[in-house]
Design a protein around this motif. Structure first.
Motif, PDB file in Angstrom:
ATOM      1  N   GLU A 186       0.836  -1.211   0.000  1.00 28.51           N
ATOM      2  CA  GLU A 186       0.000   0.000   0.000  1.00 28.51           C
ATOM      3  C   GLU A 186       0.866   1.254   0.000  1.00 28.51           C
ATOM      4  OE1 GLU A 186      -2.519   0.343   3.460  1.00 28.51           O
ATOM      5  OE2 GLU A 186      -3.392   2.236   2.782  1.00 28.51           O
ATOM      6  N   GLY A 187       0.911   1.938  -1.126  1.00 31.72           N
ATOM      7  CA  GLY A 187       1.670   3.183  -1.193  1.00 31.72           C
ATOM      8  C   GLY A 187       0.938   4.307  -0.476  1.00 31.72           C
ATOM      9  N   ALA A 188       1.704   5.265  -0.019  1.00 28.30           N
ATOM     10  CA  ALA A 188       1.125   6.484   0.553  1.00 28.30           C
ATOM     11  C   ALA A 188       1.617   7.664  -0.283  1.00 28.30           C
ATOM     12  CB  ALA A 188       1.540   6.648   2.005  1.00 28.30           C
ATOM     13  N   GLN A 189       0.948   8.807  -0.112  1.00 30.33           N
ATOM     14  CA  GLN A 189       1.225  10.014  -0.912  1.00 30.33           C
ATOM     15  C   GLN A 189       0.994   9.715  -2.390  1.00 30.33           C
ATOM     16  OE1 GLN A 189       3.905   9.320   1.751  1.00 30.33           O
ATOM     17  NE2 GLN A 189       2.251  10.281   2.862  1.00 30.33           N
ATOM     18  N   GLY A 190       1.653  10.462  -3.244  1.00 32.68           N
ATOM     19  CA  GLY A 190       1.455  10.276  -4.685  1.00 32.68           C
ATOM     20  C   GLY A 190       2.809  10.343  -5.371  1.00 32.68           C
ATOM     21  N   ILE A 191       2.838   9.875  -6.618  1.00 29.18           N
ATOM     22  CA  ILE A 191       4.112   9.783  -7.345  1.00 29.18           C
ATOM     23  C   ILE A 191       4.765  11.148  -7.508  1.00 29.18           C
ATOM     24  CG2 ILE A 191       5.101   9.188  -9.610  1.00 29.18           C
ATOM     25  CD1 ILE A 191       4.163   6.905  -7.482  1.00 29.18           C
ATOM     26  N   HIS A 192       3.970  12.202  -7.670  1.00 31.97           N
ATOM     27  CA  HIS A 192       4.577  13.514  -7.901  1.00 31.97           C
ATOM     28  C   HIS A 192       4.957  14.206  -6.589  1.00 31.97           C
ATOM     29  CE1 HIS A 192       4.329  12.991 -12.143  1.00 31.97           C
ATOM     30  NE2 HIS A 192       3.221  12.333 -11.869  1.00 31.97           N
ATOM     31  N   LEU A 193       4.828  13.448  -5.470  1.00 36.15           N
ATOM     32  CA  LEU A 193       5.399  13.883  -4.187  1.00 36.15           C
ATOM     33  C   LEU A 193       6.654  13.067  -3.869  1.00 36.15           C
ATOM     34  CD1 LEU A 193       2.127  14.254  -2.034  1.00 36.15           C
ATOM     35  CD2 LEU A 193       3.616  16.118  -2.805  1.00 36.15           C
ATOM     36  N   ASP A 194       7.123  12.239  -4.795  1.00 39.24           N
ATOM     37  CA  ASP A 194       8.323  11.409  -4.587  1.00 39.24           C
ATOM     38  C   ASP A 194       9.550  12.313  -4.393  1.00 39.24           C
ATOM     39  OD1 ASP A 194       9.490   8.382  -5.366  1.00 39.24           O
ATOM     40  OD2 ASP A 194      10.863  10.030  -5.874  1.00 39.24           O
ATOM     41  N   ILE A 195      10.394  11.933  -3.458  1.00 38.22           N
ATOM     42  CA  ILE A 195      11.558  12.773  -3.112  1.00 38.22           C
ATOM     43  C   ILE A 195      12.506  12.974  -4.301  1.00 38.22           C
ATOM     44  CG2 ILE A 195      12.816  10.779  -2.128  1.00 38.22           C
ATOM     45  CD1 ILE A 195      13.110  14.348  -0.782  1.00 38.22           C
ATOM     46  N   ASP A 196      12.623  11.981  -5.175  1.00 44.66           N
ATOM     47  CA  ASP A 196      13.503  12.115  -6.348  1.00 44.66           C
ATOM     48  C   ASP A 196      12.757  12.566  -7.594  1.00 44.66           C
ATOM     49  OD1 ASP A 196      16.160  11.158  -5.471  1.00 44.66           O
ATOM     50  OD2 ASP A 196      15.048   9.340  -4.985  1.00 44.66           O
ATOM     51  N   HIS A 197      11.595  11.960  -7.821  1.00 45.55           N
ATOM     52  CA  HIS A 197      10.923  12.149  -9.113  1.00 45.55           C
ATOM     53  C   HIS A 197       9.771  13.146  -9.069  1.00 45.55           C
ATOM     54  CE1 HIS A 197      13.343   8.874 -10.567  1.00 45.55           C
ATOM     55  NE2 HIS A 197      12.965   8.154  -9.534  1.00 45.55           N
ATOM     56  N   GLY A 198       9.430  13.633  -7.881  1.00 40.55           N
ATOM     57  CA  GLY A 198       8.311  14.555  -7.741  1.00 40.55           C
ATOM     58  C   GLY A 198       8.701  15.989  -8.040  1.00 40.55           C
ATOM     59  N   THR A 199       7.805  16.908  -7.677  1.00 40.56           N
ATOM     60  CA  THR A 199       7.992  18.323  -7.984  1.00 40.56           C
ATOM     61  C   THR A 199       8.877  18.961  -6.903  1.00 40.56           C
ATOM     62  OG1 THR A 199       5.835  18.594  -6.923  1.00 40.56           O
ATOM     63  CG2 THR A 199       5.886  18.634  -9.317  1.00 40.56           C
TER      64      THR A 199
END
Ligand code: GDP
Ligand code: IMO
Ligand code: MG
Length: 426
Positions: free
Chosen positions: A223-236
């Motif tokens: 179960e992932g939390a947050q969203g992909i565009h909040l990723d520390i490397d790949h997010g905004t």
């Protein structure tokens, strides 16, 4: 069912909790692998609502085993509170079905204090808009190799020594930079140790437990939390959270090989929302945005903040498909779009006169793109009682098919309401 990873493919709050709960029916283990109680996952069963922050969303299904992996950051005080809430609702949270990796890092009182002090001091425009739960400072200590791990709760002397060492440094920041009172070693130690008897019985070796589960032919949902565009490397970056939210981290975050991950489901809201600061190309600061917020009940589960709302963004979705290896999409909240005359989809960006199908990677560029929209017809019918694909209005089906076509990822589930049974499987 095989082993499934669930990730939010936008900026969080896509409806992961609902889909995890739904799929947990066919699964034996549900595992959290990153993030902490910055997450707010809502599960509604028979009209009764549960908001989960740390405990995996499979907990409401009797007999399912829920694990918290090493990649999570766990606030022992919040964990205790969540246990009490679930116990009051009659949910079994005994250590035999809810387990925590001994390697999981603990969010300490000084992490929360630091998170909030920093955010308060930042100027407008620099603020991240964090949840203030101490997530970033806890991950910082983990990487700096000075963190406190859940297993340290079994060794009070080690715990005290780690707290003393941490406060030596943090109290300088609190007093000299943030104008706060210093924290005392005793107070921090007592607060954390008070939760120890509730946490320690749940400790386990998650990696070995999963290995054993597979030997027994069990299936696992990550179960992932947050969203992909909040990723520390790949997010905004820097407007992101402090963990890797991408599907690949499901392996590192609980100690298994990546070859175990069979199916990667991206949870996609039918429109887009974001809480906190940071770029959001399709944001609507107008009556349409207000309508999406009101119809979708778009207020944060963790902080109660109104969520920023906008149209669907395929550029962001394409990037998510690539970063995660999405096998399919569960589309949520399609019912919220009922009533619009037309629905817009951002199919590409205009960036410095160039058409872009993927987000520009330069720092700050996403702030400067202009969405290129196409419009599709809306539908007026209430779809919350639809049980099959064929029952959906033609325009609703056409919208879903267009999202598939533009993203190249099949939509396997469509959610038309918050309840478990308001889901259409295709
Ligand atoms: P998560 O963080 O991804 O688990 O999502 P949240 O729980 O923060 O936010 C999603 C919200 O939408 C919750 O209030 C859910 O109950 C609700 N929800 C989920 N799926 C649907 C749906 O298909 N339709 C509607 N109307 N609400 C939904
Ligand atoms: P779920 O799992 C939406 C956002 C915060 C902030 C940024 C950093 O419910 O989808 P943090 O406290 O993590 O350091 O804050 O990330 N954020 C979320 N937004 N849903 C979440 O979780 C979020 N978790 C963190 O608003 O912008
Ligand atoms: Mg949420």
């Amino acid at each position: 069912m095989s082993n499934v990873v669930i990730v939010g493919v936008q900026w969080g709050d896509e409806g992961k909790g609902k889909i995890v709960d739904l799929l947990a029916r066919q699964i034996d283990y549900v595992v959290r692998f990153q993030g902490g109680n910055n997450a707010g996952h809502t599960v509604i069963v028979d009209g009764k609502k549960a908001a989960l922050h740390l405990v995996p969303s499979g907990i409401l299904h009797e007999g399912k085993i829920c694990l918290i992996g090493n990649g999570v950051v766990l606030d022992p005080v919040v964990f205790t509170q969540e246990l009490d809430t679930l116990i009051a609702q009659g949910v079994d949270v005994s250590p035999s079905r809810l387990k925590i990796s001994g390697k999981t890092h603990l969010i300490m009182p000084y992490h929360k204090a630091l998170d909030q002090a920093r955010e308060n001091k930042l100027e407008k425009g620099q603020k991240i808009g964090t949840t203030g739960r101490g997530i970033g400072p806890c991950y910082e200590d983990k990487v700096a190799r000075v963190g406190v791990r859940a297993s340290d709760l079994t060794d009070p002397e080690l715990l005290r020594a780690k707290i003393a060492a941490a406060l030596k440094e943090k109290n300088v920041l609190f007093t000299a930079l943030y104008g706060m009172e210093p924290l005392s070693v005793d107070a921090v130690f007592d607060e954390v140790m008070a939760a120890a008897p509730r946490v320690v019985p749940h400790l386990t070796d998650v990696s070995s437990d999963l290995q054993q589960a597979w030997k027994e032919g069990k299936s696992v949902l990550f179960e992932g939390a947050q969203g992909i565009h909040l990723d520390i490397d790949h997010g905004t970056y820097p407007f992101v959270t402090s963990s890797n939210t991408v599907s690949g981290n499901a392996a590192a975050g609980c100690g298994i090989g990546p070859n175990r991950l069979d199916r990667i489901i991206g949870i996609l809201k039918a429109y887009t929302t974001r809480v906190g600061e940071g770029p959001f190309p399709t944001e609507l600061n107008d009556a349409t945005g207000d309508l999406l917020r009101a119809n979708g009940g778009e207020f944060g589960v963790t902080t109660g903040r109104p969520r920023r709302c906008g149209w669907q963004d395929i550029v962001i979705l394409r990037e998510s498909a690539r970063l995660n290896g999405l096998t399919d999409i569960a589309l949520t909240k399609l019912d919220v779009l009922s009533g619009f005359d037309e629905i817009k989809i951002c199919v590409a960006y205009d960036y410095q006169g160039r058409r872009m199908d993927y987000p520009p990677q330069e720092s700050g560029a996403l702030e400067r793109v202009t969405p290129i929209y196409e419009s599709v017809p809306g539908w007026k019918e209430d779809i919350t009682a639809c049980k099959t694909w064929d029952e959906l209005p033609e325009a609703a089906r056409a919208y879903v098919l267009r999202l598939e076509e533009l993203s190249g990822v099949p939509v396997s589930m469509v959610s038309v309401g918050p309840d478990r049974n308001q889901t259409i499987f295709r």
